[in-house]
Design a protein around this motif. Structure first.
Motif, PDB file in Angstrom:
ATOM      1  N   ALA A 286       0.822  -1.205   0.000  1.00  0.00           N
ATOM      2  CA  ALA A 286       0.000   0.000   0.000  1.00  0.00           C
ATOM      3  C   ALA A 286       0.863   1.265   0.000  1.00  0.00           C
ATOM      4  O   ALA A 286       0.439   2.317  -0.465  1.00  0.00           O
ATOM      5  N   GLU A 287       2.097   1.136   0.503  1.00  0.00           N
ATOM      6  CA  GLU A 287       3.019   2.275   0.578  1.00  0.00           C
ATOM      7  C   GLU A 287       3.685   2.565  -0.767  1.00  0.00           C
ATOM      8  O   GLU A 287       4.276   3.624  -0.943  1.00  0.00           O
ATOM      9  N   ILE A 288       3.655   1.589  -1.672  1.00  0.00           N
ATOM     10  CA  ILE A 288       4.383   1.764  -2.935  1.00  0.00           C
ATOM     11  C   ILE A 288       3.540   2.579  -3.914  1.00  0.00           C
ATOM     12  O   ILE A 288       2.390   2.224  -4.200  1.00  0.00           O
ATOM     13  N   ASP A 289       4.114   3.633  -4.424  1.00  0.00           N
ATOM     14  CA  ASP A 289       3.440   4.517  -5.371  1.00  0.00           C
ATOM     15  C   ASP A 289       2.951   3.743  -6.593  1.00  0.00           C
ATOM     16  O   ASP A 289       3.741   3.048  -7.231  1.00  0.00           O
ATOM     17  N   GLY A 290       1.670   3.849  -6.912  1.00  0.00           N
ATOM     18  CA  GLY A 290       1.140   3.222  -8.120  1.00  0.00           C
ATOM     19  C   GLY A 290       0.603   1.824  -7.896  1.00  0.00           C
ATOM     20  O   GLY A 290      -0.023   1.249  -8.783  1.00  0.00           O
ATOM     21  N   ILE A 291       0.854   1.229  -6.727  1.00  0.00           N
ATOM     22  CA  ILE A 291       0.393  -0.138  -6.442  1.00  0.00           C
ATOM     23  C   ILE A 291      -0.837  -0.078  -5.531  1.00  0.00           C
ATOM     24  O   ILE A 291      -0.831   0.597  -4.509  1.00  0.00           O
ATOM     25  N   THR A 292      -1.893  -0.803  -5.921  1.00  0.00           N
ATOM     26  CA  THR A 292      -3.100  -0.881  -5.091  1.00  0.00           C
ATOM     27  C   THR A 292      -3.337  -2.321  -4.678  1.00  0.00           C
ATOM     28  O   THR A 292      -3.799  -3.136  -5.481  1.00  0.00           O
ATOM     29  N   PRO A 293      -3.008  -2.672  -3.434  1.00  0.00           N
ATOM     30  CA  PRO A 293      -3.311  -4.037  -2.972  1.00  0.00           C
ATOM     31  C   PRO A 293      -4.764  -4.130  -2.512  1.00  0.00           C
ATOM     32  O   PRO A 293      -5.345  -3.136  -2.071  1.00  0.00           O
ATOM     33  N   TYR A 294      -5.345  -5.329  -2.629  1.00  0.00           N
ATOM     34  CA  TYR A 294      -6.711  -5.559  -2.148  1.00  0.00           C
ATOM     35  C   TYR A 294      -6.652  -6.365  -0.851  1.00  0.00           C
ATOM     36  O   TYR A 294      -5.826  -7.284  -0.742  1.00  0.00           O
ATOM     37  N   PRO A 295      -7.520  -6.026   0.115  1.00  0.00           N
ATOM     38  CA  PRO A 295      -7.486  -6.735   1.404  1.00  0.00           C
ATOM     39  C   PRO A 295      -7.689  -8.239   1.205  1.00  0.00           C
ATOM     40  O   PRO A 295      -8.489  -8.659   0.366  1.00  0.00           O
ATOM     41  N   SER A 296      -6.964  -9.045   1.973  1.00  0.00           N
ATOM     42  CA  SER A 296      -7.015 -10.496   1.790  1.00  0.00           C
ATOM     43  C   SER A 296      -7.232 -11.227   3.105  1.00  0.00           C
ATOM     44  O   SER A 296      -6.658 -10.871   4.130  1.00  0.00           O
ATOM     45  N   ALA A 297      -8.056 -12.271   3.046  1.00  0.00           N
ATOM     46  CA  ALA A 297      -8.251 -13.182   4.174  1.00  0.00           C
ATOM     47  C   ALA A 297      -7.612 -14.532   3.845  1.00  0.00           C
ATOM     48  O   ALA A 297      -7.926 -15.539   4.472  1.00  0.00           O
ATOM     49  N   ALA A 298      -6.735 -14.553   2.843  1.00  0.00           N
ATOM     50  CA  ALA A 298      -6.095 -15.796   2.401  1.00  0.00           C
ATOM     51  C   ALA A 298      -4.575 -15.664   2.552  1.00  0.00           C
ATOM     52  O   ALA A 298      -4.097 -14.760   3.234  1.00  0.00           O
ATOM     53  N   ASN A 299      -3.803 -16.554   1.928  1.00  0.00           N
ATOM     54  CA  ASN A 299      -2.340 -16.480   2.034  1.00  0.00           C
ATOM     55  C   ASN A 299      -1.717 -15.888   0.770  1.00  0.00           C
ATOM     56  O   ASN A 299      -0.621 -16.252   0.383  1.00  0.00           O
ATOM     57  N   PHE A 300      -2.477 -15.002   0.131  1.00  0.00           N
ATOM     58  CA  PHE A 300      -1.957 -14.305  -1.049  1.00  0.00           C
ATOM     59  C   PHE A 300      -2.586 -12.913  -1.079  1.00  0.00           C
ATOM     60  O   PHE A 300      -3.567 -12.654  -0.379  1.00  0.00           O
ATOM     61  N   ILE A 301      -1.987 -12.052  -1.885  1.00  0.00           N
ATOM     62  CA  ILE A 301      -2.531 -10.698  -2.043  1.00  0.00           C
ATOM     63  C   ILE A 301      -2.632 -10.385  -3.528  1.00  0.00           C
ATOM     64  O   ILE A 301      -1.681 -10.588  -4.293  1.00  0.00           O
ATOM     65  N   LEU A 302      -3.809  -9.916  -3.925  1.00  0.00           N
ATOM     66  CA  LEU A 302      -4.020  -9.422  -5.282  1.00  0.00           C
ATOM     67  C   LEU A 302      -3.690  -7.932  -5.288  1.00  0.00           C
ATOM     68  O   LEU A 302      -4.086  -7.215  -4.378  1.00  0.00           O
ATOM     69  N   PHE A 303      -2.945  -7.496  -6.294  1.00  0.00           N
ATOM     70  CA  PHE A 303      -2.679  -6.044  -6.367  1.00  0.00           C
ATOM     71  C   PHE A 303      -2.718  -5.569  -7.807  1.00  0.00           C
ATOM     72  O   PHE A 303      -2.475  -6.317  -8.744  1.00  0.00           O
ATOM     73  N   ARG A 304      -3.075  -4.278  -7.942  1.00  0.00           N
ATOM     74  CA  ARG A 304      -3.174  -3.689  -9.271  1.00  0.00           C
ATOM     75  C   ARG A 304      -1.980  -2.777  -9.508  1.00  0.00           C
ATOM     76  O   ARG A 304      -1.572  -2.020  -8.626  1.00  0.00           O
ATOM     77  N   CYS A 305      -1.416  -2.871 -10.720  1.00  0.00           N
ATOM     78  CA  CYS A 305      -0.268  -2.062 -11.115  1.00  0.00           C
ATOM     79  C   CYS A 305      -0.766  -0.830 -11.885  1.00  0.00           C
ATOM     80  O   CYS A 305      -1.916  -0.779 -12.302  1.00  0.00           O
ATOM     81  N   PRO A 306       0.104   0.156 -12.098  1.00  0.00           N
ATOM     82  CA  PRO A 306      -0.303   1.305 -12.904  1.00  0.00           C
ATOM     83  C   PRO A 306      -0.818   0.861 -14.276  1.00  0.00           C
ATOM     84  O   PRO A 306      -0.344  -0.146 -14.818  1.00  0.00           O
ATOM     85  N   ALA A 307      -1.787   1.602 -14.821  1.00  0.00           N
ATOM     86  CA  ALA A 307      -2.484   1.202 -16.052  1.00  0.00           C
ATOM     87  C   ALA A 307      -1.511   0.817 -17.162  1.00  0.00           C
ATOM     88  O   ALA A 307      -0.573   1.562 -17.471  1.00  0.00           O
TER      89      ALA A 307
END
Ligand SMILES: *Cc1c(COP(=O)(O)O)cnc(C)c1O
Length: 362
Positions: A286-307
């Motif tokens: 969440a601290e990294i510019d341009g990266i949007t992580p999604y909250p997770s209840a599992a053992n992985f994280i989905l994140f979106r990169c700049p377009a």
């Protein structure tokens, strides 16, 4: 010899498919497949080796896997009124369910983006697959669309992963209950990621005739053994059991899984560490510019990169010997999305470092 018979006889729906691809991870930091990164402590390995030395494989396995079933019921807190069925991985259970309730003219409903095996196994067994798109803002259930699809397609099977893969979120439990109440057929809650959340439908599995809960030992730390479990009312499990191939749980898996589950505290400690590190990794992303992580209840994280940069960043990580999962192109809602498994603290650091370097183009 020519291969004309292949064109002539292979079912067209199979001919149109691609085999399930597994990326080569040799020499890489492997964060693509939701595995537990921790090996067994040396003392445990010793005891395990001794146990296997005393195990004979000239005979067929225990056909009902009786001892393992007892240990599993206990470990997974299956309610006394429910019956269980074991599979060679939960993938095999999905297949048995489709063979029991599916076939031509029947429909399997799930959500997209979701777990790909539901769609694949529907195709293998001649079922129609109907995927209902998740809400694009938070990957929650689109209740109206899902309930409408259930009304219109009258599915024999509904699969919901809870938490969902590849998005990592838990769906609203009240909405799931509505789905169970309105579905004419069976609703399967796939709890592959149960070790990483406190939420579960297992305590309620005998409350509804059309509810079954599926679990696996894969994500907890025993992916190599291939063992999954389905819990449901005895009247249902008895029927599904008819499609199970004899001796589907091999002797080494039966022995090894029983042994491992007698040391459940070791796996609980490992998955507890992973849960803790998931929050650290989420915060760091969440601290990294341009990266949007999604909250997770599992053992992985989905994140979106700049377009437009998702696939390039995936390749950049790969060049830096970090293998994660590229989901760009798999669904419209996942444009520029990548999925990273929570590894050891060292692996998570390597991944973050490689991600920052890739973003900066250094
Ligand atoms: C990994 C996964 C499974 C498959 O588990 P196996 O027991 O290894 O076959 C099932 N469902 C979901 C949602 C998963 O992510």
């Amino acid at each position: 010899m020519n291969d004309d018979f292949v064109k002539r006889w292979v079912r067209p729906e199979i001919g149109a498919m691609h085999a399930y691809a597994v990326a080569d991870a040799t020499g890489m930091v492997k964060l693509d497949a939701m595995e537990n990164p921790y090996a067994w402590p040396p003392a445990l390995r010793e005891d395990w080796s001794r146990l296997l030395q005393g195990t004979d494989v000239n005979r067929y396995p225990d056909p009902r896997a009786g001892e393992l079933t007892r240990v599993l019921r206990d470990a997974m807190q299956v309610p006394p009124g429910a019956e269980v069925l074991l599979g060679n991985g939960s993938d095999e259970i999905i297949q048995m369910l489709a063979m029991t309730l599916g076939g031509p003219g029947r429909t399997l409903v799930s959500v997209d983006p979701g777990f790909v095996m539901y769609r694949l196994i529907a195709a293998f067994t001649g079922m129609a697959y109907h995927g209902v798109a998740l809400d694009g803002s938070d990957f929650g259930l689109d209740a109206d669309a899902l309930l409408q699809a259930i009304r219109e397609t009258e599915p024999a099977l509904v699969f919901l992963a809870y938490p969902n893969n590849p998005t990592g979120n838990l769906f609203d439990a009240g909405l799931i209950e509505q789905v169970i109440e309105s579905a004419p057929g069976l609703v399967v809650i796939d709890e592959a990621y149960a070790p990483f959340t406190d939420a579960s439908f297992m305590p309620r599995v005998d409350e509804f005739a059309n509810l079954a809960v599926m679990r696996t030992l894969s994500k907890m730390g025993l992916a190599g053994l291939r063992l999954g479990l389905l819990a449901g009312r005895p009247s249902l499990i008895r029927e599904v059991d008819k499609t199970r191939l004899p001796y589907n749980i091999n002797t080494l898996t039966q022995r090894s899984a029983s042994f491992a589950l007698e040391h459940l505290e070791i796996f609980d400690a490992q998955t507890g560490t992973i849960r803790h590190d998931r929050e650290l990794l989420y915060g760091a992303l969440a601290e990294i510019d341009g990266i949007t992580p999604y909250p997770s209840a599992a053992n992985f994280i989905l994140f979106r990169c700049p377009a437009g940069r998702g696939p390039g960043i995936f390749e950049g990580l790969k060049q830096r010997n970090v293998l994660i999962k590229n989901l760009d192109g798999s669904h419209a809602l996942l444009r520029d999305c990548l999925r990273v498994t929570v590894g050891t603290p060292q692996e998570n650091d390597r991944f973050q470092q490689a991600l920052k370097e890739t973003l900066a183009g250094t």
